[in-house]
Design an enzyme around this catalytic site. Structure first.
Site, PDB file in Angstrom:
ATOM      1  N   GLU A   1       0.833  -1.212   0.000  1.00 42.54           N
ATOM      2  CA  GLU A   1       0.000   0.000   0.000  1.00 42.54           C
ATOM      3  C   GLU A   1       0.867   1.261   0.000  1.00 42.54           C
ATOM      4  O   GLU A   1       0.482   2.293  -0.553  1.00 42.54           O
ATOM      5  CB  GLU A   1      -0.971  -0.036   1.191  1.00 42.54           C
ATOM      6  CG  GLU A   1      -2.099  -1.030   0.929  1.00 42.54           C
ATOM      7  CD  GLU A   1      -2.649  -1.723   2.151  1.00 42.54           C
ATOM      8  OE1 GLU A   1      -2.432  -1.242   3.275  1.00 42.54           O
ATOM      9  OE2 GLU A   1      -3.299  -2.769   1.980  1.00 42.54           O
TER      10      GLU A   1
ATOM     11  N   SER B   1      -5.261 -11.961   3.239  1.00 39.77           N
ATOM     12  CA  SER B   1      -6.514 -12.660   3.542  1.00 39.77           C
ATOM     13  C   SER B   1      -6.348 -13.841   4.502  1.00 39.77           C
ATOM     14  O   SER B   1      -6.992 -14.882   4.348  1.00 39.77           O
ATOM     15  CB  SER B   1      -7.204 -13.101   2.242  1.00 39.77           C
ATOM     16  OG  SER B   1      -7.514 -11.970   1.440  1.00 39.77           O
TER      17      SER B   1
END
Ligand code: 13P
Length: 262
Positions: free
Chosen positions: A106, A220
């Site tokens: 990110e 995840s």
């Protein structure tokens, strides 16, 4: 997990939870793990809150003698000076912060951080005696073009090359296509990349360092899939985003050993 390296469970909160919400989460997490007689010497657990929470969380951990580790999500490559908005490694060290995430995808995307900058940040982390959690990972396009290991290995090599001083560090393999998407890598994929990353550390630094560095998988991760990753001796822990904001889930992930039959 291997028998030599202590598994590391890291919660990257990203830009979530203010300092008051942080107190509630850390307290509840510590109590939940304590109720379950969690053995921190067998599985390390650390949280990575936003900068504005760090002082509060550190004070809480200190006062309550919690064994949860503390990390930051980024830091400057500079020590001090006219760098508006940036945070020095020396400030983090003063707050008893031990770990710092560097090169998260990110930050690579939204803040245009490149391999050279990440290498400079890794150098600054070593200088300030912080343990960098160096993030590497490929996008879906890169996966299709170059296969799975090439990009993460190239990113890692750049991050750990050319340092006059090398301290402890951790690697997190986070395929960009698996972050926050629910599309999780298979344990075999994670283990294969972890193996290539360990070989790269051996090549750039030494086999001894390669055997000591912990390599995490991220993307995840949930309490229902964590054991699959940790079953493999190449994977030494997980870097958890969304699921680290839910105490029961993150405590469940931290207690993966319960679900593991080696
Ligand atoms: P998620 O667990 O939400 O996919 O995030 C992974 C991550 O980016 C941790 O740093």
């Amino acid at each position: 997990m291997s028998t030599e390296r202590v598994p590391f469970i890291a919660g990257n909160w990203k830009m979530n939870l203010d300092h008051q919400q942080a107190i509630a989460l850390v307290q509840k997490l510590a109590w939940t793990l304590s109720d379950a007689n969690h053995d921190y010497s067998k599985t390390e657990v650390a949280v990575f809150p936003p900068f504005t929470d760090l002082r509060t969380v550190q004070t809480l951990i200190d006062a309550e003698k919690f064994q949860i580790g503390l990390g930051a999500q980024d830091m400057s490559q500079h020590d001090s000076g006219a760098y508006t908005g940036d945070i020095s490694g020396s400030f983090l060290k003063k707050l008893d912060v031990k770990y710092v995430i560097l090169g998260h995808s990110e930050r690579r995307v939204y803040h245009h951080e490149d391999d050279e900058l990440i290498q400079a940040k890794v150098a600054a982390a070593f200088k300030h005696d912080l343990v960098p959690v160096i993030c590497v990972g490929e996008t879906l396009e890169q996966l299709e073009q170059f296969g799975q290991s090439a990009i993460p290995v190239a990113q890692l090599k750049k991050a750990i090359t050319g340092h006059s001083q090398v301290g402890e560090f951790i690697i997190a393999y986070e395929p960009v296509w698996a972050i926050g998407t629910g599309q999780v890598a298979t344990p075999e994929q994670a283990a294969e990349v972890a193996k290539s990353l360990r070989e790269a550390i051996s090549e750039v630094l030494s086999e001894d360092i390669a055997q000591r560095v912990r390599i995490l998988y991220g993307g995840s991760v949930k309490s229902s899939n964590v054991a699959g990753f940790l079953k493999n001796p190449e994977v030494d822990g997980v870097l958890v985003g969304g699921a680290s904001l839910q105490v029961e889930e993150f405590a469940g992930i931290s207690r993966f050993l319960k679900h593991l039959t080696l």
